[in-house]
Design a protein around this motif. Sequence first.
Motif, PDB file in Angstrom:
ATOM      1  N   UNK A  35      -5.172   9.132  -3.982  1.00  0.00           N
ATOM      2  CA  UNK A  35      -4.874  10.516  -3.600  1.00  0.00           C
ATOM      3  C   UNK A  35      -5.015  11.458  -4.802  1.00  0.00           C
ATOM      4  N   UNK A  40      -4.685  15.425  -5.098  1.00  0.00           N
ATOM      5  CA  UNK A  40      -3.253  15.514  -4.789  1.00  0.00           C
ATOM      6  C   UNK A  40      -2.423  15.002  -5.961  1.00  0.00           C
ATOM      7  N   UNK A  41      -1.115  15.127  -5.832  1.00  0.00           N
ATOM      8  CA  UNK A  41      -0.149  14.623  -6.832  1.00  0.00           C
ATOM      9  C   UNK A  41      -0.436  15.161  -8.233  1.00  0.00           C
ATOM     10  N   UNK A  42      -0.778  16.416  -8.327  1.00  0.00           N
ATOM     11  CA  UNK A  42      -0.988  17.015  -9.650  1.00  0.00           C
ATOM     12  C   UNK A  42       0.339  17.266 -10.332  1.00  0.00           C
ATOM     13  N   UNK A  43       0.394  17.006 -11.623  1.00  0.00           N
ATOM     14  CA  UNK A  43       1.622  17.271 -12.362  1.00  0.00           C
ATOM     15  C   UNK A  43       1.714  18.746 -12.741  1.00  0.00           C
ATOM     16  N   UNK A  44       0.579  19.326 -13.017  1.00  0.00           N
ATOM     17  CA  UNK A  44       0.577  20.758 -13.341  1.00  0.00           C
ATOM     18  C   UNK A  44      -0.514  21.419 -12.503  1.00  0.00           C
ATOM     19  N   UNK A  45      -0.382  22.711 -12.293  1.00  0.00           N
ATOM     20  CA  UNK A  45      -1.422  23.446 -11.573  1.00  0.00           C
ATOM     21  C   UNK A  45      -1.434  23.133 -10.093  1.00  0.00           C
ATOM     22  N   UNK A  46      -2.574  23.455  -9.466  1.00  0.00           N
ATOM     23  CA  UNK A  46      -2.673  23.353  -8.021  1.00  0.00           C
ATOM     24  C   UNK A  46      -2.907  21.925  -7.552  1.00  0.00           C
ATOM     25  N   UNK A  47      -2.393  21.630  -6.367  1.00  0.00           N
ATOM     26  CA  UNK A  47      -2.655  20.343  -5.719  1.00  0.00           C
ATOM     27  C   UNK A  47      -3.299  20.615  -4.375  1.00  0.00           C
ATOM     28  N   UNK A  48      -4.202  19.767  -3.979  1.00  0.00           N
ATOM     29  CA  UNK A  48      -4.852  19.952  -2.688  1.00  0.00           C
ATOM     30  C   UNK A  48      -6.155  19.192  -2.663  1.00  0.00           C
TER      31      UNK A  48
END
Lengths: 283, 412
Positions: A35, A40-48
């Motif tokens: 993922x 997905x699962x970003x620690x910083x910034x945008x996820x998607x």
Amino acid sequence: MMKKGKRFEWGYLLLIPGIGYILLFIIMSTYVMIMQSLGYYNYTGESGFSLQFWGEVFDQQFLDSLLYSLKIGIGSSMISIVICYPFVLILQKTKGKRILLSIMKTPMFIPALVGSFLIINIIDYHGIVNELLVFLRIIEEPLRLRNDKYGIGVLMIQVWKNVPFQMLIMSSAIESIRKDVVDAARNLGANIFSIIRHIILPLTLPSALIAVTLVFIGTFNDFAVSNTAGPLYPNSLSSLMLRNANVFGEWNLSACIGTMMMITTILLVSIYTLIAKRLEKLD
Amino acid sequence: MKKQVKILASMLLLIIMVCVTIAGCAQGGTDPTGPGGKTETPTSPPKQTTTGTAAATELLDMDWAEIEAQAKKEGSVTYWCWGNEDFYTQLGQAFESKYGIKFNLVVSEQAAGIQKVLTEKDGAVGSFDVIKIGGQTVKPTMDAGVFYGPILSKIEDGDKLDPKLSERQEGVETKGYLVPSHRNQTGLLYNPRKLTNPPQTWAELEAWIDANPKKFGFCMPDKGGSGQAFVLTLINQVAGGLDKYYGDSEVDEAKIENWQLVWQWIKDRMDDRITLTTSNNDSISRLNQGELDLIVAWDDNSFNAISKGELFKDAVLYIPKFGMPGGGDTSGLLKNAPHKAAGLLLINFMSSDEGQMLFRDVMMACPARTDIPATATLLKEEDKQYSIPWIPAEYKKQFIEDFTKYVMMSGN
């Protein structure tokens, strides 16, 4: 024939610790990794959802690292098995076989990182090899053998570490060949080379495949040895993965590399399974 | 048999669903990033805020007696760092004996600790109160908005802390959220038995490298800060100085066009004149072995190597007149710290006379306070005038990437 309306087997619940362990620590981490490679699962910034990282990962550096890891994986597993076969065959006929096998197993109990430093100490600027060459006046100044750009040091360490492991598998396989089959071949006039070619090799091939596959998986995904003794460039895939995450904070790219490592390993194991099935059919 | 398989498959599916649900929840209630769910992505990275909660605002309004009383009520503080476990244990004991507040130390790999902080950033309560910040971790943590503050102006001896490091760490403006704990500096380390007249100007260094093939070494910039320091020095010397980069928050492509001069400088010498090493310590180890005679090194690393007997005692470190970068490490109070008052008190203690003396005498580091003279250093006081600040982290990231791309990849 199944009984109609058979009751639920509560005994299946006993599988939960085992299955739960696999699910939590293998499937879940794999799931998060895949993922993350998809944004997905970003620690910083945008996820998607995004395929951007998959588009970025296949650059020259990744391909160099993939080729390097394949070279180390295939090279060390094949060199190890080539060394292992004659060793095991000779050991079968040697007195004190068990003691010799025990001694030869030593590298298996030494962690890869420690083994790596041991070999580095031998080939270092003031290591035994250089000191000996200088002492013998073959060279005037010590050679710089560490971190060679072809990864020969890494191959040496991996072979040193993995030959004993393959010997364990291969010695059991060779021991399991029935003595009367070999004796019958001898009676019919087969020499030692014919026996090896027509009896020992075919009967131990499935075990050899397992030995090669297991060593490949370990060395292809290796981090410790490549990071200490490997070339300055290219990095192994594991090192590249760590570098992207730690130095650049590119966790998604690291996840893509991790996924690719997993896919490569699964592909190779699948090929192994296919070959093993073919061999079974031939038998 | 088929039914048994069905039951087993159903159970597996159920467990997977439970696990996925748990994982989804673990992402944090306010985290919009759940896969498969609606993604409410923020348009920009979260910003630092001084008003996380009412209690948080009150903390900065309290005087130190009130903060201490509040900290004692909280009862404990958790500090996370990487390395130097013995030192931080001793620092914690001094803090405990002074305030009677329990000090918990968590030591881990730098990346693992920062990853945990970033993962927990949207949770109401995190695992740590205060974290150590250095090197590449400044920008991701500042960008993610994990810190509470600004707290620097609240620190009692804040005005005595190194002004450059108080304002900017690793080229990133820290805006008062991070408090310097100790300083570090890079320089050239050499063997005085082999090198009597070390190069001071850039031309002298180039001449020395040409005259002593493979005897000058620095580590790969992605493997250690001393390597980054040398690339920065190169940019300073062959690509038109560093002033144009300060203040930028993003990489200006026009400003890095002439970095090709830097990569060419290295490529021209890589095969036969300079040696690349695999870490800061590897450089020191090779100097000790006699493979190298002149290396780029950190002051604290070099001092510690001599103290531990890993490097010959007469090794000399200096900052050449053409300048080499220096900076330091800081500490920050997390906005989701479970013990904020105790955390703030700990940071205040670290900046006090007692705390700074510990950094100097036990950790063997250069204190962050300019009024406390450094003793655990190989550098002479007059050398420090040649220290130059790091350029913004984005440029640093860029030159690390470019080094691999234009030097290592093209060299193969």
